[in-house]
Design a protein around this motif. Structure first.
Motif, mmCIF file in Angstrom:
data_model
loop_
_atom_site.group_PDB
_atom_site.id
_atom_site.type_symbol
_atom_site.label_atom_id
_atom_site.label_comp_id
_atom_site.label_asym_id
_atom_site.label_seq_id
_atom_site.Cartn_x
_atom_site.Cartn_y
_atom_site.Cartn_z
ATOM 1 N N HIS A 1 0.864 -1.182 0.000
ATOM 2 C CA HIS A 1 0.000 0.000 0.000
ATOM 3 C C HIS A 1 0.901 1.232 0.000
ATOM 4 O O HIS A 1 1.259 1.765 1.038
ATOM 5 C CB HIS A 1 -0.937 -0.032 1.206
ATOM 6 N N GLN A 2 1.264 1.663 -1.198
ATOM 7 C CA GLN A 2 2.284 2.693 -1.376
ATOM 8 C C GLN A 2 1.789 4.106 -1.110
ATOM 9 O O GLN A 2 2.589 4.995 -0.868
ATOM 10 C CB GLN A 2 2.841 2.628 -2.804
ATOM 11 N N LEU A 3 0.488 4.333 -1.160
ATOM 12 C CA LEU A 3 -0.047 5.685 -1.000
ATOM 13 C C LEU A 3 -0.855 5.810 0.278
ATOM 14 O O LEU A 3 -1.558 4.878 0.681
ATOM 15 C CB LEU A 3 -0.962 6.049 -2.170
ATOM 16 N N LYS A 4 -0.736 6.975 0.887
ATOM 17 C CA LYS A 4 -1.585 7.321 2.018
ATOM 18 C C LYS A 4 -2.307 8.597 1.629
ATOM 19 O O LYS A 4 -1.725 9.480 0.993
ATOM 20 C CB LYS A 4 -0.755 7.537 3.278
ATOM 21 N N ALA A 5 -3.569 8.686 1.996
ATOM 22 C CA ALA A 5 -4.349 9.882 1.684
ATOM 23 C C ALA A 5 -5.206 10.261 2.878
ATOM 24 O O ALA A 5 -5.541 9.419 3.711
ATOM 25 C CB ALA A 5 -5.236 9.639 0.458
ATOM 26 N N ILE A 6 -5.527 11.533 2.938
ATOM 27 C CA ILE A 6 -6.491 12.053 3.897
ATOM 28 C C ILE A 6 -7.714 12.432 3.069
ATOM 29 O O ILE A 6 -7.616 13.209 2.119
ATOM 30 C CB ILE A 6 -5.950 13.295 4.641
ATOM 31 N N ILE A 7 -8.841 11.840 3.416
ATOM 32 C CA ILE A 7 -10.071 12.107 2.668
ATOM 33 C C ILE A 7 -11.106 12.685 3.616
ATOM 34 O O ILE A 7 -11.417 12.084 4.645
ATOM 35 C CB ILE A 7 -10.624 10.829 2.004
ATOM 36 N N ALA A 8 -11.609 13.865 3.262
ATOM 37 C CA ALA A 8 -12.693 14.493 4.014
ATOM 38 C C ALA A 8 -13.998 14.215 3.272
ATOM 39 O O ALA A 8 -14.042 14.246 2.041
ATOM 40 C CB ALA A 8 -12.455 15.988 4.135
ATOM 41 N N LEU A 9 -15.039 13.926 4.018
ATOM 42 C CA LEU A 9 -16.353 13.631 3.436
ATOM 43 C C LEU A 9 -17.383 14.594 4.008
ATOM 44 O O LEU A 9 -17.477 14.754 5.233
ATOM 45 C CB LEU A 9 -16.763 12.189 3.754
#
Length: 150
Positions: free
Chosen positions: A65-73
């Motif tokens: 899992h090469q990517l990390k993201a912050i997702i706001a909903l």
């Protein structure tokens, strides 16, 4: 329950946060107590709820899992409760917070690549509008213990 923590317990907590598998003997040497005294203090902190548990930290990069993201909903009307019931089933989500402000939810997610991210966002958009930020690097490794004396 509000448990009073003395300076020795704060030191013990910091050492356990650095390495939850550290021996009571090693902690004792660091804080000037015997191993049984450390064990007793840790047990009291566990019983009172100060120490909520222990966990393994996983290298997501090593698992692919090469990517990390912050997702706001920002949830659509009537979609927040169904989303809250479902979010715990998403393997991609490593942290999720209900927040104040324009968005209702902020999630920290780990993903394999941009295609995986796209598929994950496709799952989310039925519940609301998303705002995604790709994490470039991790700046602080350990969050401070709240309330700890300096």
């Amino acid at each position: 329950m509000n448990t009073k923590i003395d300076a020795l317990n704060w030191k013990i907590l910091r050492l356990l946060q650095d390495n939850a598998r550290v021996s009571f003997a090693t902690i004792g040497r660091e804080v000037g107590l015997t191993a049984p005294a450390v064990a007793e203090r840790v047990k009291k902190m566990e019983d009172s709820g100060v120490i909520m548990g222990y966990k393994a930290l996983v290298s997501h990069a090593v698992t692919g899992h090469q990517l990390k993201a912050i997702i706001a909903l920002r949830a659509f009307m009537g979609k927040l409760k169904p989303f809250l019931a479902l979010v715990g089933t998403f393997d991609e989500v490593v942290n999720c917070y209900r927040i104040t402000g324009n968005e209702n939810i902020v999630m920290e997610v780990v993903i394999k690549d941009q295609f995986h991210l796209e598929r994950f966002i496709d799952k989310l958009i039925q519940y609301g509008e998303t705002r995604t930020h790709i994490v470039l690097s991790h700046v602080i490794n350990n969050a401070p213990i709240h309330g700890a004396p300096n």
